[in-house]
Enzyme design. Structure first.
Site, PDB file in Angstrom:
ATOM      1  N   GLY A   1     125.552  51.665  54.962  1.00 29.76           N
ATOM      2  CA  GLY A   1     125.092  50.614  54.062  1.00 29.76           C
ATOM      3  C   GLY A   1     124.839  49.332  54.827  1.00 29.76           C
TER       4      GLY A   1
ATOM      5  N   ARG B   1     129.965  51.137  56.736  1.00 24.84           N
ATOM      6  CA  ARG B   1     129.683  52.553  56.982  1.00 24.84           C
ATOM      7  C   ARG B   1     130.791  53.368  56.325  1.00 24.84           C
ATOM      8  NH1 ARG B   1     127.328  50.751  62.152  1.00 24.84           N
ATOM      9  NH2 ARG B   1     129.393  50.254  62.945  1.00 24.84           N
TER      10      ARG B   1
ATOM     11  N   ASP C   1     130.804  44.400  41.332  1.00 27.48           N
ATOM     12  CA  ASP C   1     129.629  45.169  41.761  1.00 27.48           C
ATOM     13  C   ASP C   1     129.542  46.455  40.922  1.00 27.48           C
ATOM     14  OD1 ASP C   1     127.396  45.952  43.211  1.00 27.48           O
ATOM     15  OD2 ASP C   1     128.528  46.686  44.937  1.00 27.48           O
TER      16      ASP C   1
HETATM   17  N1  ADP Z   1     137.013  57.927  47.798  1.00 28.21           N
HETATM   18  C1  ADP Z   1     135.801  58.507  47.821  1.00 28.21           C
HETATM   19  N2  ADP Z   1     135.673  59.849  47.592  1.00 28.21           N
HETATM   20  C2  ADP Z   1     134.467  60.447  47.622  1.00 28.21           C
HETATM   21  N3  ADP Z   1     133.317  59.790  47.872  1.00 28.21           N
HETATM   22  C3  ADP Z   1     133.367  58.459  48.120  1.00 28.21           C
HETATM   23  C4  ADP Z   1     134.608  57.748  48.108  1.00 28.21           C
HETATM   24  N4  ADP Z   1     134.360  56.455  48.396  1.00 28.21           N
HETATM   25  C5  ADP Z   1     133.038  56.358  48.580  1.00 28.21           C
HETATM   26  N5  ADP Z   1     132.413  57.550  48.424  1.00 28.21           N
HETATM   27  C6  ADP Z   1     130.968  57.830  48.566  1.00 28.21           C
HETATM   28  O1  ADP Z   1     130.401  56.891  49.446  1.00 28.21           O
HETATM   29  C7  ADP Z   1     129.463  56.062  48.774  1.00 28.21           C
HETATM   30  C8  ADP Z   1     129.568  54.629  49.288  1.00 28.21           C
HETATM   31  O2  ADP Z   1     130.867  54.122  49.093  1.00 28.21           O
HETATM   32  P1  ADP Z   1     131.089  52.636  48.546  1.00 28.21           P
HETATM   33  O3  ADP Z   1     132.542  52.336  48.579  1.00 28.21           O
HETATM   34  O4  ADP Z   1     130.388  52.485  47.231  1.00 28.21           O
HETATM   35  O5  ADP Z   1     130.377  51.759  49.684  1.00 28.21           O
HETATM   36  P2  ADP Z   1     129.112  50.795  49.662  1.00 28.21           P
HETATM   37  O6  ADP Z   1     129.682  49.427  49.696  1.00 28.21           O
HETATM   38  O7  ADP Z   1     128.355  51.144  50.885  1.00 28.21           O
HETATM   39  O8  ADP Z   1     128.321  51.062  48.390  1.00 28.21           O
HETATM   40  C9  ADP Z   1     129.789  56.212  47.287  1.00 28.21           C
HETATM   41  O9  ADP Z   1     128.692  55.971  46.452  1.00 28.21           O
HETATM   42  C10 ADP Z   1     130.271  57.656  47.212  1.00 28.21           C
HETATM   43  O10 ADP Z   1     129.160  58.528  47.159  1.00 28.21           O
HETATM   44 MG    MG Z   2     128.875  51.301  46.474  1.00 27.65          MG
END
Ligand code: ADP
Ligand code: MG
Length: 236
Positions: free
Chosen positions: A22, A26, A143
């Site tokens: 992102g 990452r 968010d």
């Molecule tokens: N605990 C988790 N278990 C499974 N998938 C996850 C988890 N955390 C994040 N993801 C996957 O990674 C993606 C990005 O994580 P996120 O925390 O939303 O970061 P960003 O700030 O880049 O959006 C999520 O949309 C999901 O698909």
């Molecule tokens: Mg996210």
């Protein structure tokens, strides 16, 4: 010395699977102490002043962990926090195995031949309930999008099926205005990501209203914020 300590976690991540690159972070998939783990690494942003960048990155890491813990304590599903490295700004989280985002779920349900309206309505109700619970704990997500909610698949009890993630912009506030804005952000994201879902989002809000003890002031603020948004778009 500091440099060496700094290297430990990034080196660990150099040969694990990258799930998402992102703008801010990452996301990796790996194992930690034998458990399926997601690592969220907030890397330095070169375009920002280093001191400011370090401060912002640190704050977001702290906020993310703090809000996850606060939610979990209140019985709101969020990933377990396994480990945090404040040197490299990495958070090690329970991987919600086999999950998909609410975003993907809505999109694929809408595309399927027999669009199961009832199933989506059930989901909207669950989202409304969980957000009401979160706001009653004075957690503002900051968010809210359908990509920041996961659906845990499997025959588990429905209470734990919806998992909130991505709390980097979250904060604690009891103000109805902050909660109203939180819902407004979701409304904007929801309606622009998923076409023809106005009625579905109404269901979500109805469920929020029924579930939260303090919803009337929040919905009033949401209406005000919507009006402001419309006025702005008329002027701009
Ligand atoms: N605990 C988790 N278990 C499974 N998938 C996850 C988890 N955390 C994040 N993801 C996957 O990674 C993606 C990005 O994580 P996120 O925390 O939303 O970061 P960003 O700030 O880049 O959006 C999520 O949309 C999901 O698909
Ligand atoms: Mg996210």
């Amino acid at each position: 010395m500091a440099q060496e300590k700094n290297m430990a976690v990034p080196q660990l991540l150099s040969n694990v699977e990258l799930v998402k690159q992102g703008a801010e972070a990452r996301v990796y998939r790996t194992e930690f102490l034998g458990k399926p783990t997601i690592v969220k690494e907030r890397f330095p942003k070169r375009y920002r002043h280093p001191v400011l960048d370090q401060k912002l990155t640190h704050r977001r890491t702290v906020q993310e962990v703090r809000s996850i813990l606060r939610c979990r304590r209140a019985g709101i599903s969020a990933p377990v926090v396994y480990f945090v490295d404040y040197m490299s700004h990495c958070i090690f989280l329970e991987e919600v195995v086999g999950s998909l985002t609410v975003c993907d779920h809505i999109a694929s349900t809408q595309q399927s031949e027999s669009c199961q309206d009832q199933e989506l309505e059930w989901l909207a109700q669950r989202v409304g309930q969980i957000l009401a619970k979160m706001h009653d704990e004075d957690v503002i997500h900051g968010d809210l999008t359908t990509s920041n909610m996961l659906l845990r698949r499997g025959p588990e009890d429905p209470e734990s099926n919806l998992v909130l993630i991505d709390f980097g912009l979250s904060y604690i506030s009891a103000l109805p205005e902050d909660k109203g804005v939180d819902l407004y952000v979701l409304e904007k994201a929801f309606l622009s990501t998923h076409p023809n879902t106005e009625a579905l989002f109404e269901k979500l809000l109805k469920s929020y209203t029924a579930s939260s003890k303090k919803s009337s002031a929040v919905i009033k603020k949401l209406d005000e914020v919507r009006l402001r948004g419309r006025k702005r778009s008329m002027v701009g």
